[in-house]
Design a protein around this motif. Structure first.
Motif, PDB file in Angstrom:
ATOM      1  N   LYS A   4       0.849  -1.177   0.000  1.00 27.66           N
ATOM      2  CA  LYS A   4       0.000   0.000   0.000  1.00 27.66           C
ATOM      3  C   LYS A   4       0.893   1.238   0.000  1.00 27.66           C
ATOM      4  O   LYS A   4       1.838   1.312   0.768  1.00 27.66           O
ATOM      5  CB  LYS A   4      -0.890  -0.015   1.238  1.00 27.66           C
ATOM      6  N   ASN A   5       0.622   2.171  -0.916  1.00 32.85           N
ATOM      7  CA  ASN A   5       1.408   3.399  -0.967  1.00 32.85           C
ATOM      8  C   ASN A   5       1.154   4.240   0.272  1.00 32.85           C
ATOM      9  O   ASN A   5       0.010   4.416   0.683  1.00 32.85           O
ATOM     10  CB  ASN A   5       1.050   4.218  -2.209  1.00 32.85           C
ATOM     11  N   LEU A   6       2.225   4.764   0.839  1.00 38.00           N
ATOM     12  CA  LEU A   6       2.089   5.640   1.990  1.00 38.00           C
ATOM     13  C   LEU A   6       1.603   7.024   1.570  1.00 38.00           C
ATOM     14  O   LEU A   6       0.865   7.665   2.282  1.00 38.00           O
ATOM     15  CB  LEU A   6       3.417   5.752   2.731  1.00 38.00           C
ATOM     16  N   VAL A   7       2.031   7.453   0.390  1.00 39.50           N
ATOM     17  CA  VAL A   7       1.635   8.748  -0.147  1.00 39.50           C
ATOM     18  C   VAL A   7       1.186   8.519  -1.585  1.00 39.50           C
ATOM     19  O   VAL A   7       1.881   7.863  -2.350  1.00 39.50           O
ATOM     20  CB  VAL A   7       2.818   9.737  -0.123  1.00 39.50           C
ATOM     21  N   SER A   8       0.056   9.079  -1.946  1.00 41.74           N
ATOM     22  CA  SER A   8      -0.411   8.915  -3.326  1.00 41.74           C
ATOM     23  C   SER A   8       0.452   9.749  -4.265  1.00 41.74           C
ATOM     24  O   SER A   8       1.077  10.731  -3.861  1.00 41.74           O
ATOM     25  CB  SER A   8      -1.873   9.354  -3.441  1.00 41.74           C
ATOM     26  N   GLU A   9       0.471   9.357  -5.529  1.00 45.85           N
ATOM     27  CA  GLU A   9       1.239  10.114  -6.515  1.00 45.85           C
ATOM     28  C   GLU A   9       0.696  11.540  -6.623  1.00 45.85           C
ATOM     29  O   GLU A   9       1.455  12.496  -6.757  1.00 45.85           O
ATOM     30  CB  GLU A   9       1.199   9.430  -7.876  1.00 45.85           C
ATOM     31  N   LYS A  10      -0.618  11.681  -6.496  1.00 47.63           N
ATOM     32  CA  LYS A  10      -1.249  13.011  -6.564  1.00 47.63           C
ATOM     33  C   LYS A  10      -0.715  13.917  -5.450  1.00 47.63           C
ATOM     34  O   LYS A  10      -0.379  15.075  -5.690  1.00 47.63           O
ATOM     35  CB  LYS A  10      -2.759  12.853  -6.449  1.00 47.63           C
ATOM     36  N   ASP A  11      -0.617  13.373  -4.229  1.00 45.97           N
ATOM     37  CA  ASP A  11      -0.091  14.151  -3.098  1.00 45.97           C
ATOM     38  C   ASP A  11       1.386  14.478  -3.292  1.00 45.97           C
ATOM     39  O   ASP A  11       1.838  15.581  -2.970  1.00 45.97           O
ATOM     40  CB  ASP A  11      -0.282  13.395  -1.784  1.00 45.97           C
ATOM     41  N   LEU A  12       2.131  13.515  -3.812  1.00 46.45           N
ATOM     42  CA  LEU A  12       3.554  13.726  -4.050  1.00 46.45           C
ATOM     43  C   LEU A  12       3.769  14.812  -5.101  1.00 46.45           C
ATOM     44  O   LEU A  12       4.601  15.704  -4.924  1.00 46.45           O
ATOM     45  CB  LEU A  12       4.197  12.407  -4.494  1.00 46.45           C
ATOM     46  N   GLU A  15       3.218  18.211  -3.586  1.00 47.09           N
ATOM     47  CA  GLU A  15       4.371  18.654  -2.784  1.00 47.09           C
ATOM     48  C   GLU A  15       5.527  19.085  -3.674  1.00 47.09           C
ATOM     49  O   GLU A  15       6.208  20.069  -3.390  1.00 47.09           O
ATOM     50  CB  GLU A  15       4.825  17.537  -1.839  1.00 47.09           C
ATOM     51  N   VAL A  63      11.931  11.387  -4.907  1.00 42.33           N
ATOM     52  CA  VAL A  63      11.919  10.344  -3.873  1.00 42.33           C
ATOM     53  C   VAL A  63      13.352   9.893  -3.575  1.00 42.33           C
ATOM     54  O   VAL A  63      13.734   9.733  -2.411  1.00 42.33           O
ATOM     55  CB  VAL A  63      11.026   9.154  -4.277  1.00 42.33           C
TER      56      VAL A  63
END
Length: 83
Positions: A4-12, A15, A63
């Protein structure tokens, strides 16, 4: 079993855009060089939503940089290499 991704690509991406906006304001001469192409921070922000290849490149390097910074921080705090 899937991870499970800790942070979605959209959120990344959000940022990364925030960081690039700060860079654009504080250092207008900043450039991202991709082969023969040179992009300003503003250009990168504008293209992130449309250019899948650029988005993958930027996310991968963002990342990787974050991991490297965290590793250096651990080494500075605890000494030596901690893996």
């Amino acid at each position: 079993m899937s991870e499970k991704n800790l942070v979605s690509e959209k959120d990344l991406i959000a940022e990364i855009k925030k960081t690039l906006s700060k860079i654009a304001n504080n250092n207008p001469s900043w450039k991202l060089v991709l082969g023969r192409e040179t992009l300003s921070a503003t250009n990168v922000i504008q293209r992130l939503d449309k250019d899948r290849k650029l988005r993958k490149f930027v996310v991968t390097h963002y990342v990787g940089l974050a991991v490297e910074m965290e590793k250096r921080g651990r080494e500075k705090r605890f000494g030596g290499e901690n893996t």
